[in-house]
Scaffold this active site. Structure first.
Site, PDB file in Angstrom:
ATOM      1  N   TYR A  49      21.587  51.900  48.897  1.00 14.93           N
ATOM      2  CA  TYR A  49      22.965  52.322  49.205  1.00 14.93           C
ATOM      3  C   TYR A  49      22.961  53.607  50.048  1.00 14.93           C
ATOM      4  O   TYR A  49      23.674  53.725  51.053  1.00 14.93           O
ATOM      5  CB  TYR A  49      23.700  52.518  47.878  1.00 14.93           C
ATOM      6  CG  TYR A  49      25.153  52.929  47.979  1.00 14.93           C
ATOM      7  CD1 TYR A  49      26.139  52.009  48.319  1.00 14.93           C
ATOM      8  CD2 TYR A  49      25.549  54.241  47.694  1.00 14.93           C
ATOM      9  CE1 TYR A  49      27.469  52.377  48.380  1.00 14.93           C
ATOM     10  CE2 TYR A  49      26.876  54.619  47.741  1.00 14.93           C
ATOM     11  CZ  TYR A  49      27.840  53.692  48.093  1.00 14.93           C
ATOM     12  OH  TYR A  49      29.165  54.072  48.157  1.00 14.93           O
ATOM     13  N   THR A  95      36.667  38.964  50.673  1.00 14.97           N
ATOM     14  CA  THR A  95      35.538  38.048  50.923  1.00 14.97           C
ATOM     15  C   THR A  95      35.881  36.589  50.631  1.00 14.97           C
ATOM     16  O   THR A  95      35.146  35.704  51.032  1.00 14.97           O
ATOM     17  CB  THR A  95      34.327  38.431  50.052  1.00 14.97           C
ATOM     18  OG1 THR A  95      34.717  38.356  48.674  1.00 14.97           O
ATOM     19  CG2 THR A  95      33.810  39.810  50.372  1.00 14.97           C
ATOM     20  N   SER A 128      40.949  44.261  49.399  1.00 10.41           N
ATOM     21  CA  SER A 128      41.481  43.491  48.257  1.00 10.41           C
ATOM     22  C   SER A 128      41.533  44.306  46.977  1.00 10.41           C
ATOM     23  O   SER A 128      42.187  43.906  46.014  1.00 10.41           O
ATOM     24  CB  SER A 128      40.628  42.243  48.039  1.00 10.41           C
ATOM     25  OG  SER A 128      39.273  42.608  47.999  1.00 10.41           O
ATOM     26  N   GLY A 179      37.563  45.143  53.422  1.00 13.23           N
ATOM     27  CA  GLY A 179      37.461  45.357  51.970  1.00 13.23           C
ATOM     28  C   GLY A 179      38.746  45.912  51.393  1.00 13.23           C
ATOM     29  O   GLY A 179      38.742  46.906  50.666  1.00 13.23           O
ATOM     30  N   GLY A 203      51.891  42.429  58.348  1.00 17.78           N
ATOM     31  CA  GLY A 203      50.439  42.298  58.328  1.00 17.78           C
ATOM     32  C   GLY A 203      49.987  41.020  57.687  1.00 17.78           C
ATOM     33  O   GLY A 203      50.780  40.118  57.399  1.00 17.78           O
TER      34      GLY A 203
HETATM   35  P1  NAP Z   1      35.316  48.085  45.418  1.00 15.13           P
HETATM   36  O1  NAP Z   1      36.469  48.414  44.551  1.00 15.13           O
HETATM   37  O2  NAP Z   1      34.079  47.508  44.807  1.00 15.13           O
HETATM   38  O3  NAP Z   1      35.836  47.104  46.606  1.00 15.13           O
HETATM   39  C1  NAP Z   1      34.927  46.639  47.586  1.00 15.13           C
HETATM   40  C2  NAP Z   1      35.673  45.901  48.682  1.00 15.13           C
HETATM   41  O4  NAP Z   1      34.702  45.440  49.651  1.00 15.13           O
HETATM   42  C3  NAP Z   1      36.409  44.653  48.179  1.00 15.13           C
HETATM   43  O5  NAP Z   1      37.583  44.475  48.931  1.00 15.13           O
HETATM   44  C4  NAP Z   1      35.411  43.532  48.483  1.00 15.13           C
HETATM   45  O6  NAP Z   1      36.043  42.257  48.651  1.00 15.13           O
HETATM   46  C5  NAP Z   1      34.818  44.006  49.797  1.00 15.13           C
HETATM   47  N1  NAP Z   1      33.488  43.439  50.024  1.00 15.13           N
HETATM   48  C6  NAP Z   1      32.475  43.316  49.127  1.00 15.13           C
HETATM   49  N2  NAP Z   1      31.422  42.692  49.711  1.00 15.13           N
HETATM   50  C7  NAP Z   1      31.789  42.400  50.983  1.00 15.13           C
HETATM   51  C8  NAP Z   1      31.158  41.731  52.067  1.00 15.13           C
HETATM   52  N3  NAP Z   1      29.918  41.219  51.964  1.00 15.13           N
HETATM   53  N4  NAP Z   1      31.825  41.600  53.225  1.00 15.13           N
HETATM   54  C9  NAP Z   1      33.076  42.092  53.362  1.00 15.13           C
HETATM   55  N5  NAP Z   1      33.735  42.723  52.364  1.00 15.13           N
HETATM   56  C10 NAP Z   1      33.098  42.885  51.199  1.00 15.13           C
HETATM   57  O7  NAP Z   1      34.803  49.360  46.220  1.00 15.13           O
HETATM   58  P2  NAP Z   1      35.469  50.826  46.377  1.00 15.13           P
HETATM   59  O8  NAP Z   1      35.035  51.652  45.245  1.00 15.13           O
HETATM   60  O9  NAP Z   1      36.906  50.699  46.717  1.00 15.13           O
HETATM   61  O10 NAP Z   1      34.668  51.349  47.658  1.00 15.13           O
HETATM   62  C11 NAP Z   1      35.149  51.214  48.978  1.00 15.13           C
HETATM   63  C12 NAP Z   1      34.231  51.968  49.930  1.00 15.13           C
HETATM   64  O11 NAP Z   1      34.143  53.334  49.509  1.00 15.13           O
HETATM   65  C13 NAP Z   1      32.780  51.442  49.920  1.00 15.13           C
HETATM   66  O12 NAP Z   1      32.256  51.503  51.227  1.00 15.13           O
HETATM   67  C14 NAP Z   1      32.059  52.420  49.016  1.00 15.13           C
HETATM   68  O13 NAP Z   1      30.695  52.490  49.314  1.00 15.13           O
HETATM   69  C15 NAP Z   1      32.782  53.708  49.337  1.00 15.13           C
HETATM   70  N6  NAP Z   1      32.689  54.709  48.276  1.00 15.13           N
HETATM   71  C16 NAP Z   1      33.245  54.511  47.050  1.00 15.13           C
HETATM   72  C17 NAP Z   1      33.124  55.506  46.079  1.00 15.13           C
HETATM   73  C18 NAP Z   1      33.729  55.364  44.713  1.00 15.13           C
HETATM   74  O14 NAP Z   1      33.532  56.283  43.895  1.00 15.13           O
HETATM   75  N7  NAP Z   1      34.453  54.309  44.406  1.00 15.13           N
HETATM   76  C19 NAP Z   1      32.424  56.682  46.365  1.00 15.13           C
HETATM   77  C20 NAP Z   1      31.867  56.842  47.620  1.00 15.13           C
HETATM   78  C21 NAP Z   1      32.016  55.865  48.576  1.00 15.13           C
HETATM   79  P3  NAP Z   1      36.224  41.242  47.386  1.00 15.13           P
HETATM   80  O15 NAP Z   1      37.312  41.816  46.515  1.00 15.13           O
HETATM   81  O16 NAP Z   1      36.600  39.958  48.006  1.00 15.13           O
HETATM   82  O17 NAP Z   1      34.879  41.215  46.687  1.00 15.13           O
END
Ligand code: NAP
Length: 244
Positions: A151, A34, A12, A10, A53
């Site tokens: 979640y 993805t 991207s 993830g 990379g």
């Molecule tokens: P984000 O901006 O929504 O990015 C999600 C990433 O996961 C993207 O690269 C996406 O790829 C990839 N992804 C989505 N569905 C997938 C699948 N089925 N298989 C493989 N990859 C997939 O999320 P984020 O906020 O950076 O969060 C990253 C992590 O931190 C997550 O595990 C989230 O639960 C955790 N987290 C975030 C927060 C927050 O406040 N943001 C807080 C607590 C925990 P595409 O771009 O191709 O869709």
């Protein structure tokens, strides 16, 4: 010495993209997205950073994981030394309205895919007697959160999973830890409306959302030799929102 390889799922956008940027200063970075578009974004970033990379596809189609594994082995002749399990999604609704589809999609991506990726890549780490595995969990996996039973179930499960795994592989020089972000400014939190954001900020002693850098800096520590005696632990990065 050979440069170590870090695989970030993830990568991207959001936190994963930032982790890739941070780790690219020291490591070969493989980032997953993805789709082809997501992978092109990662490859462009790696080019701009003048880093070593590649971007590769990973999604819920099992062929993508097999291809990812084969591609890394053929490119580098070894598996990743560092695995950052970051990919995750939300699909929020109150439990009473939670459809089985919404439940399954979040469990499939956040928990089952994390299991499959970890099992695929840990075998090489066991062979080489070196590995750093970091799971990106969430503060709500510790506290619960209304509207997020799916979640929260996925994130709490990973916390337990990581502790059991940490014990199993500790003697193989593999560290397994979690980073539990609070509310970090990314696409995921951009989905929150102003009322939801205000409600969160009233509970955060630092009165601000975190930045992806706040998470990446903790990752950098956990994958370095400075944390070599830490395993089965969670680092909370949440501005004081939750103190276990
Ligand atoms: P984000 O901006 O929504 O990015 C999600 C990433 O996961 C993207 O690269 C996406 O790829 C990839 N992804 C989505 N569905 C997938 C699948 N089925 N298989 C493989 N990859 C997939 O999320 P984020 O906020 O950076 O969060 C990253 C992590 O931190 C997550 O595990 C989230 O639960 C955790 N987290 C975030 C927060 C927050 O406040 N943001 C807080 C607590 C925990 P595409 O771009 O191709 O869709």
């Amino acid at each position: 010495m050979d440069k170590k390889i870090a695989l970030i799922t993830g990568a991207s956008r959001g936190i994963g993209q930032n982790i890739l940027k941070t780790l690219s200063k020291e490591y070969i970075v493989i980032g997953t997205g993805t789709s082809k578009d997501s992978v092109s974004k990662i490859n462009q970033l790696i080019l701009d950073l003048k880093a070593d990379g590649k971007g590769l596809i990973l999604n819920n189609d099992p062929n993508t994981l097999e291809d990812l594994f084969n591609e890394i082995l053929s490119l580098y002749n070894k598996g990743p030394d560092i695995l950052i399990n970051n990919a995750g999604i939300t699909s929020d609704t109150l439990f009473i309205k939670m459809s089985e589809d919404k439940w399954q999609s979040v469990i499939e991506t956040n928990l089952n895919l994390t299991f499959k990726v970890t099992q695929t890549f840990i075998k090489q780490m066991i062979k080489s007697k070196y590995g750093k595995i970091v799971f990106i969990t969430s503060v709500v996996g510790h506290t619960g959160n209304p509207g997020q039973t799916n979640y929260v179930a996925s994130k709490s499960a990973i916390i337990g999973f990581s502790k059991s795994l940490a014990i199993e592989v500790a003697s193989r020089n593999i560290n397994v830890n979690c980073i539990s972000p609070g509310f970090i400014s990314t696409d995921m939190t951009d989905n929150l409306n102003d009322n939801q954001k205000d409600a969160i900020l009233t509970k955060v002693p630092m009165k601000k959302l975190g930045k992806p850098d706040d998470i990446s800096n903790a990752v950098l520590f956990l994958v370095s030799d400075k944390s070599s005696y830490i395993t089965g632990e969670t680092i909370h990065v949440n501005g004081g929102l939750f103190m276990p």
